[in-house]
Write an enzyme that holds these catalytic residues in place. Sequence first.
Site, PDB file in Angstrom:
ATOM      1  N   LYS A 221       0.820  -1.213   0.000  1.00  0.00           N
ATOM      2  CA  LYS A 221       0.000   0.000   0.000  1.00  0.00           C
ATOM      3  C   LYS A 221       0.855   1.264   0.000  1.00  0.00           C
ATOM      4  CE  LYS A 221      -4.373  -1.759   1.766  1.00  0.00           C
ATOM      5  NZ  LYS A 221      -5.399  -1.732   2.833  1.00  0.00           N
ATOM      6  N   ARG A 255      -3.347 -10.298   5.267  1.00  0.00           N
ATOM      7  CA  ARG A 255      -3.940 -10.319   3.926  1.00  0.00           C
ATOM      8  C   ARG A 255      -2.907  -9.721   2.963  1.00  0.00           C
ATOM      9  NH1 ARG A 255      -6.802  -6.795   0.573  1.00  0.00           N
ATOM     10  NH2 ARG A 255      -8.414  -7.779  -0.715  1.00  0.00           N
TER      11      ARG A 255
END
Length: 272
Positions: A221, A255
């Site tokens: 991210k 995740r």
Amino acid sequence: MTINCLGNLIDLSSPKVMGILNVTPNSFYDGGKFSNEKDILNQVEKMLLDGATFIDIGAYSSKPNAAFVSEEEEINRLLPVLNAVLKSFPETLISIDTFRSNVAKIAVENGACIINDISAGSLDDNMFLIVADLQVPYIMMHMKGNPQTMQSLTQYENITKEMLFYFSEKVAKARSFGINDLIIDPGFGFAKTMEQNFEVLNNLELFQMLELPVLIGVSRKSMIYKVLETSAEFALNGTTVLNTIALQKDAAILRVHDVKEAIECIKLVNQL
């Protein structure tokens, strides 16, 4: 700490890995990469062999300012992939990344066993009712607004305190509907500035007071690659660093896009 997936009790006292399978053309890292059945099945096989316990399939990109996708389009993207994966790997525990109750219902009827909702029921009034009816584990993420508006909604007096209150309310509501297996996701990158993301990560152990498994999704991210002044493509090492910190603060599920490296994280932190 266990969750029930298709009659199997999954023990989350030892952290598990959830592999990400985006079947959207516009996800921030792997959008469009898995556009045909062969590539999709090869990727799923790799993630399973690398040690993923769950595969999370998403057919609606939730990156900031992502384009709206109709429910019909989401289902049309999702179902062929779900059916193909379960045909080739019938024992796979599949999570569905959706905030729409009808998509959740159709996916579970076709073999999925977890619902991963970025809105924790805020974007579909029927979600809690459907999940309770389906009796599947439910991942509730923290977010304000929707993918189109969330980055303008980053005003908090005390972000950790407000998130704990948010989850307390969501958990109480879910319990009132009879939802048994709950997992919380702090929602890194969703209605949070980069500084707020790191503040939440720094306070992650406080979420243990909710007495629920915590899922962490920081994989590649912008909170990583902006600090490192690079791109998502080169953010694997940074992902590993933050996953390690999350594990030391009792994260139960990672995740990730890169399963092998996440499994290595878990093995090394467990050795401590």
